[in-house]
Motif scaffolding. Structure first.
Motif, PDB file in Angstrom:
ATOM      1  N   ALA A 111       0.827  -1.209   0.000  1.00 27.67           N
ATOM      2  CA  ALA A 111       0.000   0.000   0.000  1.00 27.67           C
ATOM      3  C   ALA A 111       0.860   1.257   0.000  1.00 27.67           C
ATOM      4  CB  ALA A 111      -0.935  -0.003   1.207  1.00 27.67           C
ATOM      5  N   ILE A 112       1.863   1.298   0.860  1.00 30.60           N
ATOM      6  CA  ILE A 112       2.742   2.471   0.936  1.00 30.60           C
ATOM      7  C   ILE A 112       3.522   2.637  -0.367  1.00 30.60           C
ATOM      8  CG2 ILE A 112       4.721   3.477   2.138  1.00 30.60           C
ATOM      9  CD1 ILE A 112       2.011   3.617   3.672  1.00 30.60           C
ATOM     10  N   SER A 113       3.994   1.543  -0.932  1.00 36.71           N
ATOM     11  CA  SER A 113       4.716   1.608  -2.207  1.00 36.71           C
ATOM     12  C   SER A 113       3.813   2.142  -3.309  1.00 36.71           C
ATOM     13  CB  SER A 113       5.237   0.224  -2.601  1.00 36.71           C
ATOM     14  OG  SER A 113       6.175  -0.227  -1.674  1.00 36.71           O
ATOM     15  N   TYR A 114       2.569   1.675  -3.314  1.00 35.84           N
ATOM     16  CA  TYR A 114       1.621   2.141  -4.333  1.00 35.84           C
ATOM     17  C   TYR A 114       1.363   3.633  -4.169  1.00 35.84           C
ATOM     18  CZ  TYR A 114      -2.301   2.370  -7.485  1.00 35.84           C
ATOM     19  OH  TYR A 114      -3.121   2.707  -8.527  1.00 35.84           O
ATOM     20  N   ILE A 115       1.199   4.074  -2.937  1.00 37.10           N
ATOM     21  CA  ILE A 115       0.968   5.503  -2.682  1.00 37.10           C
ATOM     22  C   ILE A 115       2.156   6.315  -3.180  1.00 37.10           C
ATOM     23  CG2 ILE A 115       0.786   7.245  -0.859  1.00 37.10           C
ATOM     24  CD1 ILE A 115      -0.908   5.163   0.719  1.00 37.10           C
ATOM     25  N   GLU A 116       3.347   5.887  -2.856  1.00 36.00           N
ATOM     26  CA  GLU A 116       4.550   6.625  -3.269  1.00 36.00           C
ATOM     27  C   GLU A 116       4.716   6.640  -4.786  1.00 36.00           C
ATOM     28  OE1 GLU A 116       7.627   4.705  -1.012  1.00 36.00           O
ATOM     29  OE2 GLU A 116       7.048   5.719   0.847  1.00 36.00           O
ATOM     30  N   ALA A 117       4.404   5.519  -5.442  1.00 35.71           N
ATOM     31  CA  ALA A 117       4.578   5.429  -6.892  1.00 35.71           C
ATOM     32  C   ALA A 117       3.511   6.202  -7.664  1.00 35.71           C
ATOM     33  CB  ALA A 117       4.564   3.964  -7.323  1.00 35.71           C
ATOM     34  N   ASN A 118       2.352   6.402  -7.053  1.00 31.69           N
ATOM     35  CA  ASN A 118       1.223   7.045  -7.745  1.00 31.69           C
ATOM     36  C   ASN A 118       0.691   8.230  -6.962  1.00 31.69           C
ATOM     37  OD1 ASN A 118       0.747   4.921  -9.960  1.00 31.69           O
ATOM     38  ND2 ASN A 118       0.847   3.730  -8.077  1.00 31.69           N
ATOM     39  N   ARG A 119       1.562   8.976  -6.334  1.00 28.91           N
ATOM     40  CA  ARG A 119       1.182  10.040  -5.405  1.00 28.91           C
ATOM     41  C   ARG A 119       0.225  11.053  -6.031  1.00 28.91           C
ATOM     42  NH1 ARG A 119       1.639  10.262  -0.056  1.00 28.91           N
ATOM     43  NH2 ARG A 119       3.115  11.779   0.627  1.00 28.91           N
ATOM     44  N   THR A 120       0.499  11.522  -7.226  1.00 27.57           N
ATOM     45  CA  THR A 120      -0.324  12.561  -7.857  1.00 27.57           C
ATOM     46  C   THR A 120      -1.754  12.091  -8.060  1.00 27.57           C
ATOM     47  OG1 THR A 120       1.640  13.379  -8.987  1.00 27.57           O
ATOM     48  CG2 THR A 120      -0.488  14.134  -9.821  1.00 27.57           C
ATOM     49  N   GLU A 121      -1.920  10.896  -8.623  1.00 25.65           N
ATOM     50  CA  GLU A 121      -3.264  10.368  -8.887  1.00 25.65           C
ATOM     51  C   GLU A 121      -4.016  10.103  -7.582  1.00 25.65           C
ATOM     52  OE1 GLU A 121      -0.486   8.578 -10.150  1.00 25.65           O
ATOM     53  OE2 GLU A 121      -0.471   9.679 -12.042  1.00 25.65           O
TER      54      GLU A 121
END
Length: 127
Positions: A58-68
């Protein structure tokens, strides 16, 4: 049934938005804590029902897709505020109706006992 598309291992999109696969925990809940300045270790402690792998995904996904995710988060926050305002208005009307109702005579004795008890508690607390 929820429509699911795999975004990354552990993160899926449902009708609720982006969630950790197999849970009802949204990534927006994590964003709330992140915006409030909570350290990741503390956020992790607030979700003991998920695995370390799910949390990291979840944290990795947030960091990788922060803008969206930030854009979606703002939409979620706006919708939640609209819902809160709706229910606050609806409940205030309901509570006003209840307050305007006269109390039943059979309840007066208990109300006076409660008022006396409350006064006693407040007076002992201030001493």
């Amino acid at each position: 049934m929820a429509s699911v598309s795999h975004q990354q291992a552990g993160v899926v999109r449902t009708e609720r938005g982006l969630v950790i696969a197999g849970t009802r925990i949204t990534l927006y809940q994590f964003i709330d804590y992140i915006h409030s300045g909570y350290p990741l270790q503390l956020i992790r402690q607030y979700f003991p029902q998920i695995t370390d792998e799910q949390f990291e995904a979840a944290i990795s996904y947030i960091e990788a897709n922060r803008t969206e995710i930030e854009a979606e988060y703002q939409i979620v926050v706006k919708k939640n505020e609209e819902v809160r305002q709706y229910w606050e208005a609806r409940n205030s009307e309901h509570f006003a109706q209840i307050a305007a109702m006269s109390s039943k005579p059979s309840k007066e004795a208990i109300r006076s006992k409660l008022a006396a008890w409350k006064a006693k508690i407040e007076s002992s607390a201030s001493e």
